[in-house]
Enzyme design. Sequence first.
Site, mmCIF file in Angstrom:
data_model
loop_
_atom_site.group_PDB
_atom_site.id
_atom_site.type_symbol
_atom_site.label_atom_id
_atom_site.label_comp_id
_atom_site.label_asym_id
_atom_site.label_seq_id
_atom_site.Cartn_x
_atom_site.Cartn_y
_atom_site.Cartn_z
ATOM 1 N N GLY A 8 0.806 -1.208 0.000
ATOM 2 C CA GLY A 8 0.000 0.000 0.000
ATOM 3 C C GLY A 8 0.840 1.260 0.000
ATOM 4 O O GLY A 8 0.415 2.300 0.499
ATOM 5 N N GLY A 11 -0.582 4.695 -1.164
ATOM 6 C CA GLY A 11 -1.694 5.311 -0.467
ATOM 7 C C GLY A 11 -1.250 6.429 0.462
ATOM 8 O O GLY A 11 -0.063 6.762 0.555
ATOM 9 N N GLN A 12 -2.213 7.014 1.160
ATOM 10 C CA GLN A 12 -1.914 8.117 2.075
ATOM 11 C C GLN A 12 -0.824 7.735 3.076
ATOM 12 O O GLN A 12 0.237 8.370 3.150
ATOM 13 C CB GLN A 12 -3.175 8.528 2.837
ATOM 14 C CG GLN A 12 -2.906 9.506 3.977
ATOM 15 C CD GLN A 12 -4.109 9.776 4.848
ATOM 16 O OE1 GLN A 12 -4.721 10.822 4.726
ATOM 17 N NE2 GLN A 12 -4.462 8.848 5.730
ATOM 18 N N ASP A 13 -1.073 6.684 3.861
ATOM 19 C CA ASP A 13 -0.121 6.309 4.899
ATOM 20 C C ASP A 13 1.178 5.782 4.303
ATOM 21 O O ASP A 13 2.265 6.065 4.809
ATOM 22 C CB ASP A 13 -0.730 5.248 5.806
ATOM 23 C CG ASP A 13 -1.929 5.758 6.590
ATOM 24 O OD1 ASP A 13 -2.259 6.955 6.480
ATOM 25 O OD2 ASP A 13 -2.534 4.952 7.309
ATOM 26 N N ASP A 51 -0.077 -8.398 -5.879
ATOM 27 C CA ASP A 51 -1.456 -8.450 -5.391
ATOM 28 C C ASP A 51 -1.452 -9.191 -4.057
ATOM 29 O O ASP A 51 -0.852 -10.263 -3.945
ATOM 30 C CB ASP A 51 -2.334 -9.184 -6.400
ATOM 31 C CG ASP A 51 -3.824 -9.028 -6.120
ATOM 32 O OD1 ASP A 51 -4.225 -9.158 -4.949
ATOM 33 O OD2 ASP A 51 -4.581 -8.787 -7.073
ATOM 34 N N LEU A 52 -2.114 -8.640 -3.063
ATOM 35 C CA LEU A 52 -2.171 -9.288 -1.755
ATOM 36 C C LEU A 52 -2.925 -10.615 -1.782
ATOM 37 O O LEU A 52 -2.823 -11.406 -0.844
ATOM 38 C CB LEU A 52 -2.818 -8.345 -0.729
ATOM 39 C CG LEU A 52 -1.939 -7.187 -0.241
ATOM 40 C CD1 LEU A 52 -2.762 -6.188 0.559
ATOM 41 C CD2 LEU A 52 -0.776 -7.700 0.593
ATOM 42 N N SER A 77 -9.762 -0.284 1.361
ATOM 43 C CA SER A 77 -9.723 0.851 2.283
ATOM 44 C C SER A 77 -11.084 1.473 2.542
ATOM 45 O O SER A 77 -11.177 2.452 3.281
ATOM 46 C CB SER A 77 -8.778 1.932 1.738
ATOM 47 O OG SER A 77 -9.195 2.365 0.453
ATOM 48 N N SER A 122 -7.535 -1.662 12.461
ATOM 49 C CA SER A 122 -8.538 -0.596 12.340
ATOM 50 C C SER A 122 -9.517 -0.625 13.498
ATOM 51 O O SER A 122 -9.852 -1.694 14.032
ATOM 52 C CB SER A 122 -9.310 -0.770 11.030
ATOM 53 O OG SER A 122 -10.460 0.035 10.998
ATOM 54 N N GLU A 124 -12.450 -0.379 13.151
ATOM 55 C CA GLU A 124 -13.624 -1.112 12.661
ATOM 56 C C GLU A 124 -13.676 -2.546 13.182
ATOM 57 O O GLU A 124 -14.709 -3.201 13.080
ATOM 58 C CB GLU A 124 -13.648 -1.108 11.133
ATOM 59 C CG GLU A 124 -13.918 0.255 10.522
ATOM 60 C CD GLU A 124 -15.343 0.733 10.722
ATOM 61 O OE1 GLU A 124 -16.249 -0.113 10.850
ATOM 62 O OE2 GLU A 124 -15.552 1.957 10.766
ATOM 63 N N TYR A 146 -15.484 -5.153 5.996
ATOM 64 C CA TYR A 146 -14.174 -4.540 6.194
ATOM 65 C C TYR A 146 -13.662 -4.835 7.599
ATOM 66 O O TYR A 146 -12.518 -5.273 7.794
ATOM 67 C CB TYR A 146 -14.284 -3.031 5.972
ATOM 68 C CG TYR A 146 -13.026 -2.256 6.303
ATOM 69 C CD1 TYR A 146 -12.059 -2.024 5.328
ATOM 70 C CD2 TYR A 146 -12.801 -1.743 7.572
ATOM 71 C CE1 TYR A 146 -10.900 -1.302 5.622
ATOM 72 C CE2 TYR A 146 -11.664 -1.026 7.879
ATOM 73 C CZ TYR A 146 -10.708 -0.811 6.903
ATOM 74 O OH TYR A 146 -9.574 -0.115 7.206
ATOM 75 N N LYS A 150 -10.375 -7.158 8.752
ATOM 76 C CA LYS A 150 -9.335 -6.580 9.594
ATOM 77 C C LYS A 150 -9.228 -7.329 10.928
ATOM 78 O O LYS A 150 -8.124 -7.478 11.482
ATOM 79 C CB LYS A 150 -9.632 -5.097 9.843
ATOM 80 C CG LYS A 150 -9.324 -4.189 8.662
ATOM 81 C CD LYS A 150 -7.825 -4.052 8.462
ATOM 82 C CE LYS A 150 -7.479 -2.940 7.507
ATOM 83 N NZ LYS A 150 -6.020 -2.774 7.337
#
Length: 318
Positions: A8, A11-13, A51-52, A77, A122, A124, A146, A150
């Site tokens: 990733g 991405g942002q992080d 690919d994961l 995400s 997360s 979540e 999601y 996680k």
Amino acid sequence: MTVALVTGVAGQDGSYLAERLAAEGAEVHGLVRAGERTVGLPAGVRLHQGDLRDAEGLAELVRRTGPDEIYNLGGISSVAYSWRHPVETGAVSGLGAVALYDAAWRLQEDTGRPVRVLQASSAEIFGTPDRAPQDEGTTVRPSSPYGAAKAYAHQMAAVFRLRGLGVSTCVLYNHESPRRPETFVTRKITAAAARIAHRGSGTLALGNLDARRDWGWAPDYVDAMVRSVRHPVADDFVVASGTTRSVADFVAVAFAAAGVDDWEPHVTVDPRFVRPADPAEQVGDARRARTVLGWGGTLAFEEIVGRMVRHDLALLTA
């Protein structure tokens, strides 16, 4: 020299993490999807397409790069996307993480040197929490595909710790920056506030304005990840601001930062954007991260939102 592998990474992080690791002098390898946009990553990051869902490919990548640190930031995400694609979400965000743990453990066994892993968990995983605030001992009871994916990855991290792998998790609450895509509600809000202020008119359609979230600054949360993976004892750490604001609060601060005092005429509620299961409140207790890791946030909520709005205004006038 530290060798790091970041899934990733685009991405942002991942982008903030790659910048930090590169600045430290680490050799940084990043996993990207086919066709993924990678503009803005620091020079020198070695990109690998993969690919994961490809466990064998992940194992080969780990063997070939030989990382000292693995940061698993990749995966689905979006909670909304996970409702439409629950099987894909489980394969990518759940099984993909475990494939990385297994590859790291095998590398550790083969080389005789420690391999450290960070799993970006997360809030979540707690679903509709049984208590507030939530900490590392809060019951894991996800309420979305999601969150369930996680949760599986989170609990398997503990299983691999029993096997001797130094895998830590950061249970991340919402964290934002100008690098958030507009598919996220926070960036959708700041981009719309900037656009409406720039044009003098317009509307923004949102879901539940009363939903409350614990929001922080993304680079701070990346700092927690690095501290976690390098801590001598691998464990779980909640990473959060400890306070909540509603979506309406976010909207009000964003529009004010853009110079629009009265936001309500510009915002409508659209049932299509209301999540099937929207937790009443998620707020994290990060005392353990603060005391054990020495971690702490640096930006207040208003400054986070303000930076995002100023970025979006600058894009409109560039």
